[in-house]
Design an enzyme around this catalytic site. Structure first.
Site, PDB file in Angstrom:
ATOM      1  N   LYS A 135      -0.591   6.669  -2.495  1.00  0.00           N
ATOM      2  CA  LYS A 135      -0.421   6.479  -1.243  1.00  0.00           C
ATOM      3  C   LYS A 135       0.572   7.197  -0.543  1.00  0.00           C
ATOM      4  O   LYS A 135       0.154   7.668   0.705  1.00  0.00           O
ATOM      5  CB  LYS A 135      -0.196   4.720  -1.364  1.00  0.00           C
ATOM      6  CG  LYS A 135      -0.099   4.395   0.277  1.00  0.00           C
ATOM      7  CD  LYS A 135       1.442   3.811   0.619  1.00  0.00           C
ATOM      8  CE  LYS A 135       2.398   3.217  -0.353  1.00  0.00           C
ATOM      9  NZ  LYS A 135       3.656   3.024   0.011  1.00  0.00           N
TER      10      LYS A 135
ATOM     11  N   SER B 230       7.124   2.092   2.484  1.00  0.00           N
ATOM     12  CA  SER B 230       6.868   3.342   2.571  1.00  0.00           C
ATOM     13  C   SER B 230       5.587   3.399   3.532  1.00  0.00           C
ATOM     14  O   SER B 230       4.336   3.168   2.950  1.00  0.00           O
ATOM     15  CB  SER B 230       6.763   4.115   1.189  1.00  0.00           C
ATOM     16  OG  SER B 230       7.968   4.003   0.634  1.00  0.00           O
TER      17      SER B 230
ATOM     18  N   LYS C  31      10.101   9.812   4.268  1.00  0.00           N
ATOM     19  CA  LYS C  31       9.922   9.231   3.019  1.00  0.00           C
ATOM     20  C   LYS C  31       8.525   9.820   2.247  1.00  0.00           C
ATOM     21  O   LYS C  31       8.661  10.129   1.047  1.00  0.00           O
ATOM     22  CB  LYS C  31       9.975   7.878   3.222  1.00  0.00           C
ATOM     23  CG  LYS C  31       9.537   6.984   2.065  1.00  0.00           C
ATOM     24  CD  LYS C  31      10.376   7.168   0.775  1.00  0.00           C
ATOM     25  CE  LYS C  31       9.834   6.573  -0.490  1.00  0.00           C
ATOM     26  NZ  LYS C  31      10.758   6.876  -1.687  1.00  0.00           N
TER      27      LYS C  31
HETATM   28  P1  NAD Z   1       5.227  -4.341  -5.112  1.00  0.00           P
HETATM   29  O1  NAD Z   1       3.718  -4.334  -5.112  1.00  0.00           O
HETATM   30  O2  NAD Z   1       5.997  -4.700  -6.223  1.00  0.00           O
HETATM   31  O3  NAD Z   1       5.765  -5.438  -4.161  1.00  0.00           O
HETATM   32  C1  NAD Z   1       4.989  -5.825  -3.067  1.00  0.00           C
HETATM   33  C2  NAD Z   1       4.921  -7.240  -2.448  1.00  0.00           C
HETATM   34  O4  NAD Z   1       4.312  -7.627  -1.176  1.00  0.00           O
HETATM   35  C3  NAD Z   1       4.229  -8.090  -3.407  1.00  0.00           C
HETATM   36  O5  NAD Z   1       5.213  -9.272  -4.095  1.00  0.00           O
HETATM   37  C4  NAD Z   1       3.137  -8.602  -2.982  1.00  0.00           C
HETATM   38  O6  NAD Z   1       2.842 -10.118  -3.478  1.00  0.00           O
HETATM   39  C5  NAD Z   1       3.641  -8.692  -1.550  1.00  0.00           C
HETATM   40  N1  NAD Z   1       2.745  -8.820  -0.192  1.00  0.00           N
HETATM   41  C6  NAD Z   1       1.300  -8.013  -0.333  1.00  0.00           C
HETATM   42  N2  NAD Z   1       0.905  -8.403   0.708  1.00  0.00           N
HETATM   43  C7  NAD Z   1       1.603  -9.567   1.478  1.00  0.00           C
HETATM   44  C8  NAD Z   1       1.275  -9.995   2.536  1.00  0.00           C
HETATM   45  N3  NAD Z   1       0.264  -9.973   3.309  1.00  0.00           N
HETATM   46  N4  NAD Z   1       2.392 -11.075   2.684  1.00  0.00           N
HETATM   47  C9  NAD Z   1       3.161 -11.219   2.034  1.00  0.00           C
HETATM   48  N5  NAD Z   1       3.718 -10.635   0.915  1.00  0.00           N
HETATM   49  C10 NAD Z   1       2.813  -9.714   0.581  1.00  0.00           C
HETATM   50  O7  NAD Z   1       5.707  -3.155  -4.514  1.00  0.00           O
HETATM   51  P2  NAD Z   1       7.165  -2.389  -4.237  1.00  0.00           P
HETATM   52  O8  NAD Z   1       7.182  -1.744  -5.618  1.00  0.00           O
HETATM   53  O9  NAD Z   1       8.079  -3.530  -4.251  1.00  0.00           O
HETATM   54  O10 NAD Z   1       7.113  -1.580  -3.088  1.00  0.00           O
HETATM   55  C11 NAD Z   1       7.197  -1.947  -1.961  1.00  0.00           C
HETATM   56  C12 NAD Z   1       7.119  -1.031  -0.881  1.00  0.00           C
HETATM   57  O11 NAD Z   1       8.282  -0.043  -1.335  1.00  0.00           O
HETATM   58  C13 NAD Z   1       5.893  -0.011  -0.795  1.00  0.00           C
HETATM   59  O12 NAD Z   1       5.639   0.625   0.235  1.00  0.00           O
HETATM   60  C14 NAD Z   1       6.424   1.266  -2.048  1.00  0.00           C
HETATM   61  O13 NAD Z   1       5.986   2.479  -1.669  1.00  0.00           O
HETATM   62  C15 NAD Z   1       8.083   1.199  -1.673  1.00  0.00           C
HETATM   63  N6  NAD Z   1       8.959   1.743  -2.716  1.00  0.00           N
HETATM   64  C16 NAD Z   1       8.784   1.399  -3.920  1.00  0.00           C
HETATM   65  C17 NAD Z   1       9.736   2.013  -4.858  1.00  0.00           C
HETATM   66  C18 NAD Z   1       9.720   1.311  -6.180  1.00  0.00           C
HETATM   67  O14 NAD Z   1      10.422   1.804  -6.953  1.00  0.00           O
HETATM   68  N7  NAD Z   1       9.028   0.475  -6.648  1.00  0.00           N
HETATM   69  C19 NAD Z   1      10.693   2.847  -4.268  1.00  0.00           C
HETATM   70  C20 NAD Z   1      10.846   3.233  -3.027  1.00  0.00           C
HETATM   71  C21 NAD Z   1       9.767   2.587  -2.242  1.00  0.00           C
END
Ligand code: NAD
Length: 306
Positions: free
Chosen positions: A248, A105, A179
């Site tokens: 965010k 997102s 989104k």
């Molecule tokens: P999360 O924090 O669980 O996962 C993010 C991952 O990115 C982590 O494993 C982290 O180690 C990795 N990461 C961070 N910096 C990095 C880098 N430089 N290189 C490689 N890996 C790196 O987050 P999430 O809940 O999986 O969400 C991911 C995205 O999806 C976000 O933008 C969030 O807003 C969106 N989103 C989340 C949900 C939800 O229900 N969790 C639903 C829809 C959208």
């Protein structure tokens, strides 16, 4: 009889960067659908979990994207997406003619800038953020809001279908704009529902009965339909979507409205309340904790509500 010798177009090779709450189950679905996936995450544990599901993993982002037809990003924010795509080693490894699909997102203004920048190297950017939470990621029932050139989006159709239902929203950045606006609405509903349920409970209503009846009435939302029954009323507050990430997204939507000259006093107020909750709660708080924070009644709420 079917012609088994007919040539079948091979599936594109996929690099998957960001194997967190969402990226982990999404990448596993691609592996199960037959894609050759190479995953990368800063977390060694996350890489090991994907390897156990049958994918290759790389020690660096550049190592993951080298030779990939499609690079999927599922990272926390535009700041992280920009730093990953800004890494010279990764940029050098990105193949001309490949497509980067940012499913995070992200901020649509940043997405547009990145798309123009990648285009200079012959790389197409498509934004494809999702709604449906961790359950939707596991079950392949995500709603995928896609922004990008029609032909590029068309080529991704089968890959996206392995993770959910994709619909093109417009040109690049359109998915990310939609989104962010969706999550601003979702966060506002959730907070409004918490305030309403608290008032109803004080009156003597049973919260479960309230939510059940609202769900067949006009006050219904994703908050009454899903978040209250599954994460708030049982007291788990464990949706797997962090409060930090929700705030965010709200800031992205509000920033967009400001940039476009749209007055959004309600959104401003909702963002201020969520920011206060974020400050009051631990860094790792789930976004559904906004309801508990409301029920607990922050001592200085009047500072927020004015
Ligand atoms: P999360 O924090 O669980 O996962 C993010 C991952 O990115 C982590 O494993 C982290 O180690 C990795 N990461 C961070 N910096 C990095 C880098 N430089 N290189 C490689 N890996 C790196 O987050 P999430 O809940 O999986 O969400 C991911 C995205 O999806 C976000 O933008 C969030 O807003 C969106 N989103 C989340 C949900 C939800 O229900 N969790 C639903 C829809 C959208």
């Amino acid at each position: 009889m079917s012609d088994s010798s007919a040539p079948r177009s091979p599936l594109p090779s996929v690099a998957f960067v960001g194997l967190g709450n969402m990226g982990a189950p999404m990448s596993v679905r691609l592996v199960r659908a037959g894609y050759a996936v190479t995953g990368f995450d800063l977390s060694q544990e996350a890489r090991a979990a994907l390897a156990a599901a049958g994918a290759r993993t790389a020690e660096t982002g550049a190592g993951a994207v080298r030779g990939a037809d499609v690079v999927v990003l599922m990272l926390p924010s535009s700041a992280v997406v920009e730093s990953v795509l800004g890494d010279p080693a990764l940029r050098a490894a990105l193949a001309e003619g490949s497509t980067v699909v940012d499913m995070s997102s992200s901020d649509p203004m940043s997405t547009r800038r990145l798309a123009a920048d990648l285009e200079t190297g012959g790389v197409t950017l498509v934004d494809a953020p999702v709604s449906g939470g961790v359950k939707g990621a596991e079950n392949g029932t995500l709603t995928i809001m896609v922004g990008g050139a029609e032909d590029a989006v068309e080529r991704l159709s089968a890959l996206l279908t392995a993770m959910g239902t994709a619909r093109r929203a417009g040109s690049v950045g359109a998915g990310h704009a939609l989104k962010a606006i969706n999550n601003l609405l979702s966060a506002t509903h959730l907070l409004a529902t918490a305030e309403g349920v608290l008032a109803g409970e004080r009156f003597g209503l049973d919260p479960a009965v309230m939510v059940e009846l609202i769900n067949t009435s006009s006050g219904r939302s994703g908050s009454t339909d899903n978040k209250f029954p599954n994460f708030v009323l049982p007291g788990g507050y464990d949706s797997g979507f962090g409060m930090k990430l929700m705030v965010k997204d709200m800031r992205i939507a509000l920033g967009l409205a400001r940039e476009l000259g749209v007055a959004s006093p309600l959104a401003q107020h909702a963002v201020a309340l969520w920011e206060r909750a974020l400050k009051d709660l631990p860094d790792t708080a789930d976004h559904t904790e906004i309801a508990r924070w409301t029920f607990d009644g922050p001592a200085d709420r009047e500072l927020v509500t004015g």
